[in-house]
Design an enzyme around this catalytic site. Structure first.
Site, PDB file in Angstrom:
ATOM      1  N   SER A  58      -6.937   3.388  -3.946  1.00 23.00           N
ATOM      2  CA  SER A  58      -5.712   3.535  -3.154  1.00 23.00           C
ATOM      3  C   SER A  58      -4.855   4.116  -4.148  1.00 23.00           C
ATOM      4  O   SER A  58      -4.008   4.962  -3.496  1.00 23.00           O
ATOM      5  CB  SER A  58      -5.163   2.437  -3.006  1.00 23.00           C
ATOM      6  OG  SER A  58      -5.419   1.878  -1.527  1.00 23.00           O
ATOM      7  N   ASP A  95       1.652   4.321  -2.714  1.00 20.57           N
ATOM      8  CA  ASP A  95       1.108   5.631  -2.331  1.00 20.57           C
ATOM      9  C   ASP A  95       2.666   6.556  -2.733  1.00 20.57           C
ATOM     10  O   ASP A  95       2.471   7.698  -3.082  1.00 20.57           O
ATOM     11  CB  ASP A  95       0.691   5.803  -0.940  1.00 20.57           C
ATOM     12  CG  ASP A  95      -0.451   4.819  -0.761  1.00 20.57           C
ATOM     13  OD1 ASP A  95      -1.046   4.635  -1.623  1.00 20.57           O
ATOM     14  OD2 ASP A  95      -0.847   4.900   0.323  1.00 20.57           O
ATOM     15  N   ILE A 131     -16.735  11.846 -16.179  1.00 19.84           N
ATOM     16  CA  ILE A 131     -16.795  10.606 -16.857  1.00 19.84           C
ATOM     17  C   ILE A 131     -18.300  10.300 -16.926  1.00 19.84           C
ATOM     18  O   ILE A 131     -19.003  10.114 -16.054  1.00 19.84           O
ATOM     19  CB  ILE A 131     -16.058   9.405 -15.943  1.00 19.84           C
ATOM     20  CG1 ILE A 131     -14.637  10.206 -15.320  1.00 19.84           C
ATOM     21  CG2 ILE A 131     -16.046   7.961 -16.387  1.00 19.84           C
ATOM     22  CD1 ILE A 131     -13.577  10.300 -16.170  1.00 19.84           C
ATOM     23  N   GLU A 189       0.817  -1.346  -0.114  1.00 22.14           N
ATOM     24  CA  GLU A 189      -0.073  -0.059   0.018  1.00 22.14           C
ATOM     25  C   GLU A 189       0.962   1.366   0.027  1.00 22.14           C
ATOM     26  O   GLU A 189       0.670   2.021  -1.031  1.00 22.14           O
ATOM     27  CB  GLU A 189      -0.951  -0.048   1.142  1.00 22.14           C
ATOM     28  CG  GLU A 189      -1.754   1.181   1.166  1.00 22.14           C
ATOM     29  CD  GLU A 189      -2.774   1.438   0.089  1.00 22.14           C
ATOM     30  OE1 GLU A 189      -3.750   0.631   0.137  1.00 22.14           O
ATOM     31  OE2 GLU A 189      -2.540   2.378  -0.576  1.00 22.14           O
TER      32      GLU A 189
END
Ligand SMILES: *[C@@H]1O[C@H](CO)[C@@H](O)[C@H](O)[C@H]1NC(C)=O
Ligand SMILES: *[C@@H]1O[C@H](CO)[C@@H](O)[C@H](O)[C@H]1NC(C)=O
Ligand SMILES: *[C@@H]1O[C@H](CO)[C@@H](O)[C@H](O)[C@H]1NC(C)=O
Ligand SMILES: *[C@@H]1O[C@H](CO)[C@@H](O)[C@H](O)[C@H]1NC(C)=O
Ligand SMILES: *[C@@H]1O[C@H](CO)[C@@H](O)[C@H](O)[C@H]1NC(C)=O
Ligand SMILES: *[C@@H]1O[C@H](CO)[C@@H](O)[C@H](O)[C@H]1NC(C)=O
Ligand SMILES: *[C@@H]1O[C@H](CO)[C@@H](O)[C@H](O)[C@H]1NC(C)=O
Ligand SMILES: *[C@@H]1O[C@H](CO)[C@@H](O)[C@H](O)[C@H]1NC(C)=O
Ligand SMILES: *[C@@H]1O[C@H](CO)[C@@H](O)[C@H](O)[C@H]1NC(C)=O
Ligand SMILES: *[C@@H]1O[C@H](CO)[C@@H](O)[C@H](O)[C@H]1NC(C)=O
Ligand SMILES: *[C@@H]1O[C@H](CO)[C@@H](O)[C@H](O)[C@H]1NC(C)=O
Ligand SMILES: *[C@@H]1O[C@H](CO)[C@@H](O)[C@H](O)[C@H]1NC(C)=O
Length: 588
Positions: free
Chosen positions: A504, A304, A547, A300
């Site tokens: 994420s 990031d 979108i 994770e």
């Protein structure tokens, strides 16, 4: 670093003589344990609980008014952020609350420690037997059937009625932890619930951004997203940031930590024009984790840091590792609070913050969610832009149920994305972009749609008619607010290249764009953007690319949850960013 001193219940009630029993009134309750948990046995009476108690702040209405005054482009106070002391006038408890609650605790032989900068939170330790007595609670052991996770919680607790205006919330009580442990909003390789995402796609290919502009070759391979592709799609400049006061913070929880060598390798390969020695400053809260080189990093925070830092070229970036100290905190909500108060305790707050963690909103009590959300409002009032991913489970929360049989029966929103004072980032894929089916989105069951978006959400809900009726709460705060690519990100993890999916990724990408805008704003002598939503839903919306096709998944059956649509929708929000247009709209 946050330092905290916790003092155990020093004197038992017996030693003080039995305290006068005050009458009690229910403060919070839930009818049942959340889906998946069941009560297995009473909690052992001598199990020690580490409870936190939040006092009612001086003036929450004043705080929220102040937040909107400094965050709304049409306001005369736009950009005039508050100092630490100015915010604390709103967030500190009143003296009478401190004394009323201290009196009650000391009557019961409990010694409270103050744990937040404004003095709002107190910590106490006490055994289950005493907590049951003090709070009219029934702490029991609940077990999550699928994961076997066990937790001590109560379905109800009470306080003396004369304290109802002084005590905001006590935790842990009726809030349950995420049974899947990590609140990271990404898919790692063992999760393959989205195998059908690309069922119509036979093979990967390079595609062009606009078919009309065939002279320009796109650097995007939608099956392997890179920083170069995102720079191209969102017009992100490659020129380095220069303002020394501009800071980007990346939060890591659950002992997740990134390896510095992975970032170096990633920059060498994917940003060869950048100084590959670029790295983050490390901060720790609650005994955070940073075992560089001595164990395997987590994916994770690898994702990031690699995307935030390869896109926000030369922005001073800090990685904050929020650890876990079992003696002072019980679950992810405690650490989320500690992360927020860590920043509220700083004299110079970061301008932009990305946190790729969350949990299903139905696990969190309304009062606790509100208290955490108000801490984000306080950060917004100080000029911080807070970005969170919308979740990877479509309408079913943080993740798709990993085990069949645990399907949601009504839509599950994701917290903190549902807090009206943060910016929630949903997911897209492909070029031109369509909604990613994993993109978390929907409507809060705890927070009402704030004014800045209520026109947008009610327009969508009206057009929806009876579709999904009864499965979601159309008056709730709608999320996400914006979106960015969420599929097939190339990362370098523990020295090896791999691909990951998740909103994420979308959150640090959007945050990097905000931090580059803040860099230029500060250098032009202007304030940073602060709490973004009032801007995004008004003058900022034309800086986003709407979108309008695709959908997110329904509860576990791979049918449609919500469709993307013209204007705001609960799958991709207002759309994906365009740096150049946003730059013009913020007056640069
Ligand atoms: C309560 O804690 C304070 C400091 O943490 C300590 O000085 C004091 O002696 C404690 N009181 C009791 C009754 O334990
Ligand atoms: C308290 O919870 C236990 C299970 O932990 C249950 O057996 C008992 O009936 C409950 N007591 C009350 C008063 O609700
Ligand atoms: C509470 O707010 C009032 C103004 O509304 C202020 O005068 C007072 O100092 C505040 N109290 C605290 C504890 O900050
Ligand atoms: C706030 O920061 C100071 C150092 O600047 C530290 O001494 C103090 O313990 C912190 N307070 C809280 C509640 O974390
Ligand atoms: C990402 O999503 C695609 C499409 O659903 C899937 O094939 C792939 O396995 C996912 N990757 C991970 C790491 O879960
Ligand atoms: C193609 O794109 C480039 C870069 O965005 C632009 O400079 C050029 O004018 C475009 N050409 C056409 C024909 O649209
Ligand atoms: C696109 O990425 C996929 C996945 O890494 C790879 O297999 C494929 O060869 C790439 N396509 C091109 C044209 O580079
Ligand atoms: C690259 O970054 C390192 C570490 O910040 C610094 O010492 C070095 O001077 C930089 N090199 C260049 C060419 O800017
Ligand atoms: C902090 O972490 C270290 C290493 O994981 C551990 O040994 C230590 O007990 C922890 N300290 C606290 C206060 O939990
Ligand atoms: C819908 O959400 C609002 C807050 O936005 C809440 O007051 C209301 O109780 C919710 N209704 C249901 C049925 O959950
Ligand atoms: C919402 O719509 C109403 C009626 O069209 C309009 O008066 C109001 O300004 C709008 N509010 C926002 C925040 O856009
Ligand atoms: C799929 O789930 C949704 C609720 O999320 C439900 O409305 C729909 O009927 C289900 N479709 C099928 C084919 O089971």
């Amino acid at each position: 670093m946050l330092s905290r001193f916790l003092v155990a219940a020093a004197v038992t009630a017996a030693a003080l003589g039995t305290p006068a029993h005050r009458s009690l009134q229910v403060h919070e309750k839930r009818d049942n344990a959340p889906n998946g948990y069941s009560l297995t046995e009473p909690a052992s009476s001598d199990t020690v609980l580490n409870l936190r108690l939040a006092l009612v702040p001086n003036d929450t209405t004043g705080l929220i008014d102040a937040l909107y005054d400094v965050s709304t482009p049409s306001s005369v106070k736009y950009g005039q952020y508050l100092s630490k002391e100015e915010v604390e006038v709103y967030t500190s408890p009143k003296e009478e609350s401190v004394s009323a609650v201290s009196q009650w605790l000391s009557e019961n032989g409990l010694n409270a420690t103050t744990t937040s900068p404004s003095g709002q939170w107190m910590a106490i330790q006490l055994p289950v037997s005493q907590a049951n007595d003090l709070l009219g609670a029934n702490y029991s052991k609940f077990t999550h059937e699928v994961t076997g996770v066990q937790v001590v919680r109560t379905l109800t607790y009470s306080i003396p009625p004369e304290l109802a205006d002084h005590v905001e919330v006590i935790h842990p009580t009726v809030t349950f932890p995420n049974p899947y442990g990590s609140g990271a909003v990404m898919q790692v390789s063992h999760r393959s619930a989205h195998a059908r995402e690309f069922r119509h796609e036979k093979h990967s290919r390079r595609i062009h951004k606009r078919d009309s502009n065939s002279t320009m070759s796109s650097p995007c391979n939608i099956s392997a997203i890179t920083p170069e592709c995102l720079q191209y799609l969102y017009n992100i400049p490659t020129t380095p940031a220069t303002n020394q006061f501009n800071q980007l913070y990346i939060f890591g929880y659950d002992r997740d930590w990134p390896q510095r060598a992975d970032l170096t390798q990633f920059l060498e390969k994917y940003r060869p024009d950048m100084n590959s020695s670029a790295t983050w400053s490390l901060q720790m809260s609650d005994n955070g984790t940073d075992p560089q080189n001595s164990s395997i990093p987590q994916s994770e925070t690898t994702l990031d840091t690699e995307y935030a830092m390869s896109l926000a070229t030369d922005v001073a970036t800090t990685f904050v590792s929020v650890g876990d100290i079992p003696e002072t905190a019980d679950d992810f909500l405690d650490y989320l609070l500690d992360g927020a108060y860590y920043m509220l305790n700083l004299t110079d707050v970061p301008q932009t913050v990305t946190t790729s963690y969350g949990l299903d909103e139905n696990l969190v009590s309304e009062k606790l969610a509100t208290t955490i959300c108000n801490a984000y409002a306080a950060l917004g009032a100080r000029g911080v832009s807070l970005l969170f991913p919308s979740g990877d489970g479509g309408v079913s929360g943080l993740h798709y149920p990993m085990i069949a049989g645990e399907m949601c029966t009504t839509f599950v929103p994701t917290f903190p994305s549902t807090c009206p004072y943060v910016t929630s980032v949903g997911g897209t894929y492909n070029v031109p972009e369509v909604a990613a089916t994993l993109s978390g989105g929907g409507f809060s069951n705890l927070f009402t749609a704030p004014d800045y978006q209520s026109n947008a959400t009610s327009t969508y809900v009206s057009a929806l008619g009876s579709t999904n009726s009864g499965l979601y709460n159309g008056t709730g705060r709608g999320f996400p607010d914006v979106a960015a690519q969420a599929m097939y990100y190339t990362i370098i993890h523990n020295g090896e290249e791999s691909l990951v999916n998740g909103t994420s990724a979308s959150s640090p990408v959007f945050a990097s764009i905000i931090s580059l805008l803040n860099d230029q704003l500060l250098s032009a002598g202007k304030p940073p953007l602060g709490f973004l939503n009032p801007f995004l839903y008004s003058t900022g919306s034309s800086g986003l690319t709407d979108i309008t096709s695709g959908n997110n998944y329904a509860c576990s059956n791979y049918t449609t949850g919500f469709n993307a649509a013209i204007g705001w929708d609960p799958v991709t929000g207002l759309g994906s960013p365009d740096f150049d247009r946003l730059k013009t709209l913020v007056g640069l």
